[in-house]
Design a protein around this motif. Sequence first.
Motif, PDB file in Angstrom:
ATOM      1  N   ILE A   1       0.846  -1.178   0.000  1.00 39.41           N
ATOM      2  CA  ILE A   1       0.000   0.000   0.000  1.00 39.41           C
ATOM      3  C   ILE A   1       0.887   1.235   0.000  1.00 39.41           C
ATOM      4  O   ILE A   1       1.713   1.399   0.891  1.00 39.41           O
ATOM      5  N   ALA A   2       0.718   2.049  -1.030  1.00 34.42           N
ATOM      6  CA  ALA A   2       1.367   3.358  -1.008  1.00 34.42           C
ATOM      7  C   ALA A   2       0.301   4.354  -0.588  1.00 34.42           C
ATOM      8  O   ALA A   2      -0.617   4.648  -1.355  1.00 34.42           O
ATOM      9  N   VAL A   3       0.418   4.799   0.648  1.00 34.65           N
ATOM     10  CA  VAL A   3      -0.637   5.667   1.163  1.00 34.65           C
ATOM     11  C   VAL A   3      -0.696   6.947   0.342  1.00 34.65           C
ATOM     12  O   VAL A   3       0.314   7.588   0.089  1.00 34.65           O
ATOM     13  N   GLN A   4      -1.919   7.279  -0.116  1.00 31.29           N
ATOM     14  CA  GLN A   4      -2.117   8.423  -0.983  1.00 31.29           C
ATOM     15  C   GLN A   4      -2.391   9.678  -0.174  1.00 31.29           C
ATOM     16  O   GLN A   4      -2.936   9.619   0.923  1.00 31.29           O
ATOM     17  N   ALA A   5      -2.046  10.771  -0.762  1.00 32.08           N
ATOM     18  CA  ALA A   5      -2.367  12.041  -0.111  1.00 32.08           C
ATOM     19  C   ALA A   5      -3.857  12.292  -0.268  1.00 32.08           C
ATOM     20  O   ALA A   5      -4.364  12.220  -1.372  1.00 32.08           O
ATOM     21  N   PRO A   6      -4.541  12.538   0.856  1.00 33.86           N
ATOM     22  CA  PRO A   6      -5.977  12.752   0.750  1.00 33.86           C
ATOM     23  C   PRO A   6      -6.277  14.007  -0.051  1.00 33.86           C
ATOM     24  O   PRO A   6      -5.557  14.999   0.027  1.00 33.86           O
ATOM     25  N   GLY A   7      -7.363  13.959  -0.802  1.00 32.79           N
ATOM     26  CA  GLY A   7      -7.800  15.108  -1.587  1.00 32.79           C
ATOM     27  C   GLY A   7      -8.767  15.969  -0.806  1.00 32.79           C
ATOM     28  O   GLY A   7      -8.723  16.027   0.427  1.00 32.79           O
ATOM     29  N   GLU A   8      -9.653  16.537  -1.534  1.00 33.60           N
ATOM     30  CA  GLU A   8     -10.627  17.464  -0.965  1.00 33.60           C
ATOM     31  C   GLU A   8     -11.572  16.714  -0.007  1.00 33.60           C
ATOM     32  O   GLU A   8     -11.857  15.527  -0.177  1.00 33.60           O
ATOM     33  N   LYS A   9     -12.056  17.417   0.977  1.00 36.88           N
ATOM     34  CA  LYS A   9     -12.959  16.842   1.966  1.00 36.88           C
ATOM     35  C   LYS A   9     -14.335  16.584   1.330  1.00 36.88           C
ATOM     36  O   LYS A   9     -14.861  17.445   0.640  1.00 36.88           O
ATOM     37  N   VAL A  10     -14.896  15.406   1.539  1.00 33.11           N
ATOM     38  CA  VAL A  10     -16.206  15.112   0.936  1.00 33.11           C
ATOM     39  C   VAL A  10     -17.282  14.907   1.990  1.00 33.11           C
ATOM     40  O   VAL A  10     -18.347  15.511   1.960  1.00 33.11           O
ATOM     41  N   LEU A  11     -16.949  14.061   2.933  1.00 32.30           N
ATOM     42  CA  LEU A  11     -17.978  13.664   3.899  1.00 32.30           C
ATOM     43  C   LEU A  11     -17.474  13.961   5.297  1.00 32.30           C
ATOM     44  O   LEU A  11     -16.312  13.679   5.616  1.00 32.30           O
ATOM     45  N   GLU A  12     -18.337  14.517   6.098  1.00 33.54           N
ATOM     46  CA  GLU A  12     -17.932  14.849   7.451  1.00 33.54           C
ATOM     47  C   GLU A  12     -19.020  14.431   8.436  1.00 33.54           C
ATOM     48  O   GLU A  12     -20.167  14.846   8.301  1.00 33.54           O
ATOM     49  N   LEU A  13     -18.626  13.630   9.406  1.00 35.38           N
ATOM     50  CA  LEU A  13     -19.569  13.231  10.447  1.00 35.38           C
ATOM     51  C   LEU A  13     -19.202  14.006  11.708  1.00 35.38           C
ATOM     52  O   LEU A  13     -18.051  13.955  12.157  1.00 35.38           O
ATOM     53  N   GLU A  14     -20.173  14.718  12.256  1.00 38.48           N
ATOM     54  CA  GLU A  14     -19.884  15.485  13.462  1.00 38.48           C
ATOM     55  C   GLU A  14     -20.778  15.017  14.598  1.00 38.48           C
ATOM     56  O   GLU A  14     -22.005  15.129  14.512  1.00 38.48           O
ATOM     57  N   ASN A  15     -20.146  14.505  15.618  1.00 38.89           N
ATOM     58  CA  ASN A  15     -20.870  14.054  16.811  1.00 38.89           C
ATOM     59  C   ASN A  15     -22.048  13.139  16.472  1.00 38.89           C
ATOM     60  O   ASN A  15     -23.110  13.220  17.069  1.00 38.89           O
ATOM     61  N   LEU A  16     -21.825  12.323  15.469  1.00 43.00           N
ATOM     62  CA  LEU A  16     -22.906  11.422  15.057  1.00 43.00           C
ATOM     63  C   LEU A  16     -23.086  10.324  16.103  1.00 43.00           C
ATOM     64  O   LEU A  16     -22.126   9.672  16.506  1.00 43.00           O
ATOM     65  N   GLN A  17     -24.326  10.148  16.529  1.00 43.19           N
ATOM     66  CA  GLN A  17     -24.607   9.091  17.512  1.00 43.19           C
ATOM     67  C   GLN A  17     -25.477   8.027  16.878  1.00 43.19           C
ATOM     68  O   GLN A  17     -26.525   8.323  16.305  1.00 43.19           O
ATOM     69  N   LEU A  18     -25.037   6.771  17.003  1.00 41.37           N
ATOM     70  CA  LEU A  18     -25.833   5.681  16.449  1.00 41.37           C
ATOM     71  C   LEU A  18     -26.962   5.317  17.389  1.00 41.37           C
ATOM     72  O   LEU A  18     -28.030   4.890  16.980  1.00 41.37           O
ATOM     73  N   LYS A  19     -26.697   5.447  18.665  1.00 37.54           N
ATOM     74  CA  LYS A  19     -27.728   5.175  19.669  1.00 37.54           C
ATOM     75  C   LYS A  19     -27.715   6.342  20.643  1.00 37.54           C
ATOM     76  O   LYS A  19     -26.685   6.975  20.826  1.00 37.54           O
ATOM     77  N   PRO A  20     -28.827   6.607  21.284  1.00 42.01           N
ATOM     78  CA  PRO A  20     -28.879   7.745  22.203  1.00 42.01           C
ATOM     79  C   PRO A  20     -27.796   7.670  23.271  1.00 42.01           C
ATOM     80  O   PRO A  20     -27.225   8.687  23.659  1.00 42.01           O
ATOM     81  N   GLU A  21     -27.470   6.429  23.712  1.00 40.33           N
ATOM     82  CA  GLU A  21     -26.528   6.333  24.818  1.00 40.33           C
ATOM     83  C   GLU A  21     -25.080   6.138  24.344  1.00 40.33           C
ATOM     84  O   GLU A  21     -24.170   6.068  25.157  1.00 40.33           O
ATOM     85  N   SER A  22     -24.875   6.043  23.019  1.00 41.35           N
ATOM     86  CA  SER A  22     -23.511   5.754  22.566  1.00 41.35           C
ATOM     87  C   SER A  22     -22.708   7.041  22.380  1.00 41.35           C
ATOM     88  O   SER A  22     -23.259   8.120  22.203  1.00 41.35           O
TER      89      SER A  22
END
Lengths: 339, 339, 320, 511
Positions: free
Chosen positions: D251-272
């Motif tokens: 694996i040759a780690v690639q330089a990340p490009g532009e930001k596409v998706l951002e999850l902010e404080n996403l909670q899957l369950k109320p208590e998680s």
Amino acid sequence: MSETRVNKKSMSLTDYAIRYGFVALLVGLVVYFSVAAEGFASPYSAVFIFQSVAITGILALGVTATLVVDGFDLSIGAVATSALMLSAYVMVVMEQSALVAVVACLLMGALVGLINGFLIVQMRVPDLLATLGMMFLLIGLQRIPTEGRSIATGMSLPDGSTAGGSFSPEFLALGRHRFDFFIDNLIPVSVVFLVVIAIGIWLFLEYTRYGRVMYAIGSNERAASLAGVPVKKYKIIAYMISGVLASVGGILLAARLGRGDIASGNNLLLDSVAAALIGFAVLGAAKPNAFGTAVGALFVGILLQGLTMMNAPYYTQDFVKGGVLVVALMFTFALSNRR
Amino acid sequence: MSETRVNKKSMSLTDYAIRYGFVALLVGLVVYFSVAAEGFASPYSAVFIFQSVAITGILALGVTATLVVDGFDLSIGAVATSALMLSAYVMVVMEQSALVAVVACLLMGALVGLINGFLIVQMRVPDLLATLGMMFLLIGLQRIPTEGRSIATGMSLPDGSTAGGSFSPEFLALGRHRFDFFIDNLIPVSVVFLVVIAIGIWLFLEYTRYGRVMYAIGSNERAASLAGVPVKKYKIIAYMISGVLASVGGILLAARLGRGDIASGNNLLLDSVAAALIGFAVLGAAKPNAFGTAVGALFVGILLQGLTMMNAPYYTQDFVKGGVLVVALMFTFALSNRR
Amino acid sequence: ADMPAPFDNPGEVKIALVRYLSTGDFFQAYLSGVERQSEALGVDLRVLDSRQDAALQADMVDQAIALGVDGIIVQHGLTESMQAAVQRAVDAGIKVVAFDVNVENPAVPQIEQSDRDLARLALEQAIADNGESWKAGYVYVPGIAPLDRRNETWVEFKERYPGIDEKAQFGTLDNPIANSNANQARSVLSANPDITVMFAPYDEFAKGVKIAVDEAGMSEQVSIYSADVSTSDIAAMREPNSAWKATAATNPAVVGEVSVRALAMMLAGENPGASVVVPPTLITQKDLLEKDIKNMEELSEKLPQFAHAPVAVPEWMPLP
Amino acid sequence: MAGIPIKIRGLEKRFAANRVLRGVDLDIPAGKVTVLMGANGAGKSTLVKIICGLYAADAGQVELNGKPFAPTTPSEALQAGIVTVHQNINDGVVPDLDVASNLMLDWLANPKSAPVLNPRKIRRSAEEIAAKLGLNFDMNMMVSDLTLADRQLVAIARAMAHAPKLMILDEPTSSLSASEAERLFALVDKLREGGVAILYISHRMSDIRRVADRIVSMRDGTIVGQYETEPLDYEGAVNDMLGHTMTDVNIAVQAPGEKVLELENLQLKPESKPINLTAHRNEVIAITGLVGVGKTQLTEVLFGQLAPAGGTVTLKGKSYTPQSARDAINQGVFLCAKDRGTNGVVQDFDINRNITLPFLSSLSTLGFVRRRSEYRITNEAISKLGIVCQSANDDIGTLSGGNQQKVMVGRWLSHPSDVLILDEPFQGVDIAARRDIGAKLRETAKDRATIVLVAELDEALEIADRILVMAEFTIVGEHKNENVDVDLILEQVSGAAAPQDLQEQKEGAAR
Ligand SMILES: Nc1ncnc2c1ncn2[C@@H]1O[C@H](COP(=O)(O)OP(=O)(O)OP(=O)(O)O)[C@@H](O)[C@H]1O
Ligand SMILES: Nc1ncnc2c1ncn2[C@@H]1O[C@H](COP(=O)(O)OP(=O)(O)OP(=O)(O)O)[C@@H](O)[C@H]1O
Ligand SMILES: [Mg+2]
Ligand SMILES: [Mg+2]
């Protein structure tokens, strides 16, 4: 659809038997009756066969649409007779025009389809159950306005007055007009409807993305949904197609009969279900398809026409219909599953 | 089976609504009719309701057996009327005893079930198609021996002679004898049959290995087969149960009519399918089950009896039947799927 | 007026109509006749509808007994299933009349619309119009009691007039009946283009035959004779060039009235006779056109013998 | 107790023109685990289906304890002591019956069993069967309410309850986590000690290393190599099955490009605990974690199947709250769901129709599908991913499991996306194909963010630029895929919560 199933280069005898066995049976029947029944082989007779299956054929195409999404519509017979009563009621009792009658029937069919679809999709009532309930409901409903009487020009109404309207000539023309086609006055309107609707549904199911998606829903609803298909919408549309086509059948029936007859439509239901199911066997499709349904309806029509012309009593017709159905399908399905 | 679905400790209001909603509706109907319809609340009326649904109920239990293995039997109505005609033919035309007639009918039912099963399992004809073909076949077949005439004592035969036999008293007793039960001559034989068969099928499906295996087949045929279940055998048995029960229904019908009447039994198919399907909703089972089917049959019987006693015209009965069916099931299924 | 007991207090009199067949105009009209006459008498009428379930119909007689009715009208049904039930009613002291079903009970008067006469009138007209020899198509489904009785007359006529050549027999009760029979008739006409007379002794059959004749363009050549009548039948017969030449019918509403009157007579202790026959009327296309009759009401007005049957009419009987 | 209960000689099987087995010779000795390796479509499952009575062979023979053996039904094979856990998990359970009935299905099917059911006895026996595998299910639960992994456990437990002579396991761990798999292996060990012959099919090297006594390699319908001597030559076996040597992934780690998706404080369950995550173009993110930690739930949130308990998602700078799969696809987010049998494959369709299903609107004019364009896309996918088939018109059901999986991946690669999420894309895929798919994913990753969810760490290491570790419905670790500290990852995977706790928690959630 079917061309994708069998690799053309490698078709074996069995493949041929599966694909063309049913069509061969149909041709065989036609040849037999042409020889055995005087008058069977004539353009008039051919047109008449089409005419006699036009209404069940149109209903069967509607059932096919619901079968494709893995549903089933038991209410079509009742929708057709409701349209029959409704068109008569609109013209005779409410004294409206043919156009109003036709529009009312189509709306009614669409509405019934919508309710069926809603019950099945949103309320999750199993399809057989929802449409069976709808069937009973419609059979009752269509009789309430006239208290169980059939509707004819000049009938007296429950309130004692006499209905002033009548079946308009344009409406009756739907059942009676004939187009010229090589021979004058040959092709009845209902046959044109059948052919146009059959081709339309066939193109829709085989060649449009909507049809493709409906087949996907019928095979794996969840996978279709995760592939971005709005499953509920399409299922409701399938029931609406079924309801609208059933009401078209009812309109043609009303135009042919020229009155609003009290009838349950049970036989319409059974005959059109038979046609749609026979369609499974045509061209070895082994699944609901419009072409097969049309051929299935013709098959039943040819059989009954030939037997009647040979003076076979009515009960032998049911017997032969059942027998041929069972035997023909037995071979088709047995063969196609043995591959 | 149903007891396995809901954890007793944690039953919420919705759970109660799902499990007992339908039963509550039934009780509500009974109370309403008892108040509103004079004469509804009496032992005779109760027995009458049972008797009026006995034959459809028995047929519906047969359909249930096929529904459990994920099949469907459209031929039951025709099997019942065939048994009606056959028993009449055996006694009146062939001048045989009641026993011979009963045995002939049961064998006929079993044979039809066997053929249905064979077509579906071995020839892989889709169930609706195979049993629909069988239905047409039987409707024709049952009329051939008498050329479409009803069979009655002293009828003239196609060859010009007069039939010498008659319905034997023992046979007629099946339809007419009433057992004492607190009140003299209260319970008709057909009701006893219904109750015994319902309990039998219920025990069979819920508490025997065979029944459980049939449910397994209905849920996942392939898994059952891989676990070593002789799937084909069980499916054929299911259709044979259906055929035999339909012929029992036909025998009871013949015994009540005392005549091989070709016009009787038209509504048997749809009414019994309705009962079996309503059964899905009882106790929130959401699957075919014998208890539900019996309750479903009773439900329809109570509704029709109540409406009749309230002098509702015949067409409103269909309407109300359909309406109540749709609304009741809508809530049951909507609730049970929302969990 | 001076009403005999129990009709001096008619609100206390309860009668039941136990029906075998109910779907269709004939039965609806019959019911309306029953209702009208019951209303004229002021009695309490219960309608029990078995919806073509003969076994249920027998049970309904028992139900009527349990309801404590004074009289029962049995409308159609099967002899075998009704005989015992009617006997139980008679044993319970209930007066019973039967319409169009023979319950084999001397205590039960038969109300009849005489199917044989219906068929005879229509066939006589066919002979009058077409002479004694013609090629015929015949619509018949065996196993239905009134059709079987009409069939007997047809068989007699064929014997009496050897010139009648039955080229084809067909018929079905698949619904909608007119549509299914139209399909069959079309096939029959293309197989036998020389047919000139169609005998269809049931108006639904005749309606289907007429559609087929029109569609085959044979309405000049073929004449249709039938039994029974309704408003829409009248319209069909009146159409220009209609092949439907005549039908023989009793007025179902009148039959309904007569049924109630006969029962009332029995309740008042009178005897209407073992059999009460409502005579049929022949209705021809010519009559309809000449007298400009467009529906059942006008038919009653202009053919008085159709509107009323002077049977079972004691002096005290109020008429609707 | 030694001996060779099963001897297979010259076995052949063809489907139409496709010669699947071309003379297989194979012995399966008692008291040993014979691992059968082979690329996707090599014919492993077909061989299994012949032995267990589902298919009939065209030529050749099977001998059971020296006698010719050709079962015509599965029940015949079962009675002869051949027990199979099939590759397709749903072939092993009956969804509309409860767990107890499922565990007792063989007893129910056995004609010698008592005809009358005793619910209490059944329950007790079922509990015993479950206990052998350390399962602790609610016996009254409907199997339709179980996750796929649990269903697989039910099917395995049922098979293990037999006293078999030959046990066949066709990819039994495809849905299982390490801890569950380990329990299975313990049972396999016990059976081996008891002298049972075991045929084990898997694409997972870790499984193979753990259980194999001998390895048999299969290629194109014939046996091409057998390894019995300790230490087993795993590399040789793999080379045999592939017909060439494997190259290591680098694996040759690639330089990340532009930001596409951002999850902010996403909670899957109320208590998680909340999840924060940013995905860039030209970046492949692998999310790994035990079964049941919420990976699939995360994909459901991103694909409009489930509303999050809290937090926000931003896609290309705009707020992203998809309401349905359609909605997500329209906004450029694709999901290749796990469990292709239920969630992906349309059985009645051919390969072509399966691939183009989500993209029909762009492939049609006035509603009519443009045949030529769709076949172009399909044929491209077939060649790009090396799908083994006769033509684009093959019914998907006739493909081997691994090839069906490739069709699913090929479907979502056939159109450009902004975010491509793949949930367990390597389920049932052979090593070479796995590398192919991985390479293909990386090759095409330039213009999108790619998120791959895998339970196996190996798979994550093979594909990702960045590896995220998930536990208890949140992200607990993040690693750039260069000189990764594997031990640390493993600690994070299991450290947050002990596996036993997870199991309990899972049952709690299910109940
Ligand atoms: N029912 C069938 N009809 C037609 N072809 C089939 C059928 N079953 C399998 N095949 C073909 O046989 C070949 C071998 O399939 P099989 O399932 O045995 O592969 P496998 O080795 O188990 O692969 P995998 O590792 O992907 O499970 C494949 O090319 C497949 O397309
Ligand atoms: N819609 C839902 N409602 C209730 N519980 C759910 C739902 N979806 C998932 N769960 C539960 O949440 C837990 C996490 O499930 P999820 O499928 O996301 O795990 P996972 O980490 O993806 O595991 P796997 O490797 O099996 O996919 C499981 O215990 C599951 O039973
Ligand atoms: Mg495999
Ligand atoms: Mg997951």
